[in-house]
Write a protein that holds these residues in place. Structure first.
Motif, PDB file in Angstrom:
ATOM      1  N   VAL A 193       0.832  -1.217   0.000  1.00  0.00           N
ATOM      2  CA  VAL A 193       0.000   0.000   0.000  1.00  0.00           C
ATOM      3  C   VAL A 193       0.863   1.262   0.000  1.00  0.00           C
ATOM      4  CG1 VAL A 193      -1.976  -1.077   1.152  1.00  0.00           C
ATOM      5  CG2 VAL A 193      -0.186   0.015   2.515  1.00  0.00           C
ATOM      6  N   PHE A 194       2.109   1.118   0.446  1.00  0.00           N
ATOM      7  CA  PHE A 194       2.987   2.293   0.486  1.00  0.00           C
ATOM      8  C   PHE A 194       3.330   2.788  -0.923  1.00  0.00           C
ATOM      9  CE2 PHE A 194       4.539   0.422   4.704  1.00  0.00           C
ATOM     10  CZ  PHE A 194       3.660   1.204   5.427  1.00  0.00           C
ATOM     11  N   ASP A 195       3.159   1.910  -1.919  1.00  0.00           N
ATOM     12  CA  ASP A 195       3.457   2.310  -3.293  1.00  0.00           C
ATOM     13  C   ASP A 195       2.248   2.915  -4.003  1.00  0.00           C
ATOM     14  OD1 ASP A 195       6.088   1.333  -3.089  1.00  0.00           O
ATOM     15  OD2 ASP A 195       5.366  -0.718  -3.426  1.00  0.00           O
ATOM     16  N   GLU A 196       1.094   2.899  -3.327  1.00  0.00           N
ATOM     17  CA  GLU A 196      -0.113   3.441  -3.956  1.00  0.00           C
ATOM     18  C   GLU A 196      -0.049   4.966  -3.996  1.00  0.00           C
ATOM     19  OE1 GLU A 196      -3.505   2.036  -1.810  1.00  0.00           O
ATOM     20  OE2 GLU A 196      -3.112  -0.065  -2.269  1.00  0.00           O
ATOM     21  N   THR A 197      -0.324   5.509  -5.181  1.00  0.00           N
ATOM     22  CA  THR A 197      -0.420   6.969  -5.293  1.00  0.00           C
ATOM     23  C   THR A 197      -1.656   7.312  -6.115  1.00  0.00           C
ATOM     24  OG1 THR A 197       1.025   6.937  -7.221  1.00  0.00           O
ATOM     25  CG2 THR A 197       2.058   7.451  -5.105  1.00  0.00           C
TER      26      THR A 197
ATOM     27  N   LYS B 223       1.080  12.228  -7.327  1.00  0.00           N
ATOM     28  CA  LYS B 223       1.441  13.266  -6.364  1.00  0.00           C
ATOM     29  C   LYS B 223       0.848  13.010  -4.990  1.00  0.00           C
ATOM     30  CE  LYS B 223       2.141  17.080  -9.572  1.00  0.00           C
ATOM     31  NZ  LYS B 223       1.632  18.353 -10.077  1.00  0.00           N
ATOM     32  N   GLN B 224      -0.290  12.377  -4.969  1.00  0.00           N
ATOM     33  CA  GLN B 224      -1.023  12.226  -3.716  1.00  0.00           C
ATOM     34  C   GLN B 224      -0.834  10.832  -3.144  1.00  0.00           C
ATOM     35  OE1 GLN B 224      -3.196  14.563  -2.019  1.00  0.00           O
ATOM     36  NE2 GLN B 224      -2.901  12.935  -0.513  1.00  0.00           N
ATOM     37  N   LYS B 225      -0.357  10.768  -1.897  1.00  0.00           N
ATOM     38  CA  LYS B 225      -0.285   9.471  -1.225  1.00  0.00           C
ATOM     39  C   LYS B 225      -1.631   9.171  -0.592  1.00  0.00           C
ATOM     40  CE  LYS B 225       4.674   9.449  -0.349  1.00  0.00           C
ATOM     41  NZ  LYS B 225       5.058   8.175  -0.972  1.00  0.00           N
ATOM     42  N   ARG B 226      -1.715   8.038   0.073  1.00  0.00           N
ATOM     43  CA  ARG B 226      -2.994   7.639   0.675  1.00  0.00           C
ATOM     44  C   ARG B 226      -3.488   8.681   1.665  1.00  0.00           C
ATOM     45  NH1 ARG B 226      -3.442   2.344   3.365  1.00  0.00           N
ATOM     46  NH2 ARG B 226      -1.596   2.975   4.519  1.00  0.00           N
ATOM     47  N   ARG B 227      -4.795   8.792   1.763  1.00  0.00           N
ATOM     48  CA  ARG B 227      -5.406   9.720   2.707  1.00  0.00           C
ATOM     49  C   ARG B 227      -6.477   9.006   3.506  1.00  0.00           C
ATOM     50  NH1 ARG B 227      -7.483  14.911  -0.504  1.00  0.00           N
ATOM     51  NH2 ARG B 227      -9.102  14.667   1.048  1.00  0.00           N
ATOM     52  N   PRO B 228      -6.764   9.479   4.724  1.00  0.00           N
ATOM     53  CA  PRO B 228      -7.850   8.862   5.484  1.00  0.00           C
ATOM     54  C   PRO B 228      -9.175   9.064   4.744  1.00  0.00           C
ATOM     55  CG  PRO B 228      -6.535  10.319   6.884  1.00  0.00           C
ATOM     56  CD  PRO B 228      -6.103  10.559   5.472  1.00  0.00           C
TER      57      PRO B 228
ATOM     58  N   THR C 114      -7.201   6.443   9.771  1.00  0.00           N
ATOM     59  CA  THR C 114      -5.770   6.750   9.780  1.00  0.00           C
ATOM     60  C   THR C 114      -5.069   5.900   8.729  1.00  0.00           C
ATOM     61  OG1 THR C 114      -3.788   6.958  11.151  1.00  0.00           O
ATOM     62  CG2 THR C 114      -5.178   5.051  11.581  1.00  0.00           C
ATOM     63  N   VAL C 115      -4.047   6.465   8.112  1.00  0.00           N
ATOM     64  CA  VAL C 115      -3.208   5.712   7.178  1.00  0.00           C
ATOM     65  C   VAL C 115      -1.748   6.073   7.446  1.00  0.00           C
ATOM     66  CG1 VAL C 115      -4.950   5.548   5.352  1.00  0.00           C
ATOM     67  CG2 VAL C 115      -3.359   7.469   5.356  1.00  0.00           C
ATOM     68  N   VAL C 116      -0.869   5.129   7.108  1.00  0.00           N
ATOM     69  CA  VAL C 116       0.571   5.378   7.224  1.00  0.00           C
ATOM     70  C   VAL C 116       1.137   5.438   5.809  1.00  0.00           C
ATOM     71  CG1 VAL C 116       2.772   4.469   8.057  1.00  0.00           C
ATOM     72  CG2 VAL C 116       0.708   4.190   9.438  1.00  0.00           C
ATOM     73  N   ASN C 117       1.945   6.444   5.545  1.00  0.00           N
ATOM     74  CA  ASN C 117       2.598   6.574   4.236  1.00  0.00           C
ATOM     75  C   ASN C 117       4.108   6.517   4.382  1.00  0.00           C
ATOM     76  OD1 ASN C 117       0.322   6.834   2.515  1.00  0.00           O
ATOM     77  ND2 ASN C 117       0.059   8.957   3.196  1.00  0.00           N
ATOM     78  N   ARG C 118       4.747   5.980   3.341  1.00  0.00           N
ATOM     79  CA  ARG C 118       6.216   5.880   3.351  1.00  0.00           C
ATOM     80  C   ARG C 118       6.818   7.002   2.519  1.00  0.00           C
ATOM     81  NH1 ARG C 118       7.948   1.086   0.227  1.00  0.00           N
ATOM     82  NH2 ARG C 118       7.853   2.596  -1.447  1.00  0.00           N
ATOM     83  N   TYR C 119       7.901   7.577   3.011  1.00  0.00           N
ATOM     84  CA  TYR C 119       8.610   8.614   2.265  1.00  0.00           C
ATOM     85  C   TYR C 119      10.077   8.213   2.117  1.00  0.00           C
ATOM     86  CZ  TYR C 119       4.520  11.538   2.834  1.00  0.00           C
ATOM     87  OH  TYR C 119       3.243  12.028   2.771  1.00  0.00           O
TER      88      TYR C 119
END
Lengths: 171, 318
Positions: free
Chosen positions: B78-82, B87-92, B98-103
């Motif tokens: 899911v960290f690779d989903e945009t 430009k936009q990573k996952r959002r609640p 809540t969601v966790v995103n990887r940078y």
């Protein structure tokens, strides 16, 4: 969610109770340490204390100033260079199981002269120590490398076949 | 003579009324600022501690009885989903508060993970924007909402500077706004930390009184030189939030708005809104005054009484 379930969740999630096997005399180090169990989602860890002591690392790497050779951390030696060994060297003596309970937070707040206002709880203390060191020494770092997930844990992460099928069916 | 003095009296009354109301509104404006609930609870998120295990997402899902996820919570793909062209990573959203995103940041070898959820502002824009008063900032620190009175206008979604409130678009008949409430109903008001905090294996989430978390945050920056950028995000941003962040890289590199300003969103419209009661109070009096003045001018001089009678006759004829 009933009060009982809340209580059970709280107890189990925080139940990283460490039982140091003190079969031997006090000054002897244990060979094996049972790191209780997060019995709800993960099994406990049988920590091979003997193997880890044989890695040749200083006791203070894990035990800070509590036992052994004493700490050499720049942050700690200011006060703890000549600290005596403490009576209880088990992690839970300083790292609280219930670190975010109202009781613990209020107790900490009441101790206005306390310097260590940011002591991690027991669960974090373990994970930082283990994962931090394992990353440097190429040890295992995955969740299930150290503790197996229970069926309840599989359901919690929706990783069991049934749950994931339901999830896919729902969309 | 008597007509002139009366006209002067009316003009003076209108001016006096306006002056009083203006002065009153300024006082109201000053009293309207809110210093927040420093004893309210909050969470300090330390990005340097998070390992991206997504257990917080799983705990939130369970605690809030949310629908089963499309992918299991231990699925790191899911960290690779945009979205929106990458430009936009996952959002609640309505299914995940809540969601966790990887940078993957250039300055360090390990990726950073950022948990996203409602930041529980001290002066929430969602609350200010809600015309049915669905939102409440509780003294415990949570921003909660009553979905029973929500009319689905989605003003709060536009008002929120963090793009947090989700909307149950999937519900055809009763769509409402959905967001993190810091587990207020089931945990916070009973003195328990939110489910995400309790499950976190790394204590990347530290639960405590907001005023204590500010101290802890600054102490961490001070006692770990080089580990953090010298900024506790949320201490001052937008009037302060009850969820605050520490990071090892500048906040814009991990998806934060680097400079949202330190004023609460409400301050952008407070001056305008404070004139609304003034208008309501003054305009009736002022225009009544104008009306009376205009009428008096018609009957200027010694023929006052005759003119008034004449007006009455006109009125009767109409």
């Amino acid at each position: 969610m009933s009060a009982k379930q809340i209580l059970t969740t709280l107890m189990t999630a925080l139940a990283f109770v460490m039982a140091v096997t003190m079969a031997q005399a006090f000054e002897n180090v244990p060979d094996q340490v049972s790191i209780g169990a997060m019995t709800q989602y993960f099994d406990g860890v049988e920590f091979d204390h003997e193997m880890h002591t044989e890695l040749g690392e200083d006791c203070s790497v894990c035990h800070h100033h509590a036992t052994g050779t004493g700490t050499t951390d720049d942050r700690c030696v200011r006060c703890h260079a000549d600290s005596d060994e403490v009576a209880e060297v088990g992690c839970s003596a300083c790292h609280a199981v219930d670190t975010f309970s109202a009781e613990h937070i209020n107790r900490e707040a009441a101790d206005v002269y306390q310097f260590h206002i940011d002591t991690p709880g027991l669960k974090a203390a373990y994970h930082w120590n283990c994962i931090g060191c394992h990353e440097q020494m190429d040890g295992p770092t995955g969740c299930q490398d150290c503790h197996a997930r229970t069926p309840e844990g599989d359901a919690f992460y929706h990783a069991d076949a049934q749950a994931s099928a339901a999830g896919k069916g729902g969309h | 003579m008597s007509g002139i003095s009366r006209r002067r009296f009316l003009a003076a009354s209108v001016a006096g009324c306006a002056a009083t109301t203006l002065a009153g509104s300024k006082k109201a404006l000053a009293a309207g600022s809110f210093s927040g609930y420093p004893d309210g609870m909050g969470v300090l998120v330390d990005l340097t501690r998070c390992i991206g295990c997504r257990s917080c997402e799983a705990a939130c899902n369970k605690e809030q009885n949310l629908p089963a996820p499309e992918k299991p919570f231990d699925d790191k793909s899911v960290f690779d989903e945009t979205f929106h062209g990458g430009k936009q990573k996952r959002r609640p959203d309505e299914n995940a508060y809540t969601v966790v995103n990887r940078y993957d940041v250039e300055s360090q070898s390990k990726p950073l993970y950022r948990k996203v959820q409602c930041n529980h502002c001290a002066e929430p824009a969602c609350l200010s924007s809600c015309f049915v008063n669905a939102y409440t900032k509780t003294p415990e620190g949570a921003v909660v909402y009553n979905s029973k009175v929500c009319v689905g206008c989605r003003n709060c979604m536009i008002a929120c500077p963090f793009n947090i409130p989700g909307y149950s678009y999937s519900s055809a008949f009763d769509p409402v706004v959905k967001k993190c409430i810091m587990c207020y109903d089931t945990r916070l008001k009973n003195g328990l930390p939110p489910a995400c905090v309790e499950i976190c294996p790394q204590e990347a989430l530290t639960f405590g009184k907001r005023k204590d978390l500010i101290k802890i945050g600054h102490q961490r920056i001070q006692t770990h030189p080089g580990r953090y950028v010298n900024h506790l995000y949320g201490e001052k941003e937008l009037g302060g939030t009850h969820w605050m962040y520490l990071s090892s890289v500048p906040f814009e590199e991990v998806g934060f708005d680097p400079n949202p300003g330190n004023e609460p969103i409400i301050n952008n419209v407070k001056d305008f809104l404070s004139t609304v009661p003034m208008v309501l109070a003054i305009w009736p009096a002022m225009f009544t005054g104008f009306h009376l003045l205009a009428k008096k001018q018609e009957g200027h001089g010694d023929h006052e009484h005759d003119v008034e009678e004449h007006h009455d006759e006109e009125g009767g004829a109409q």
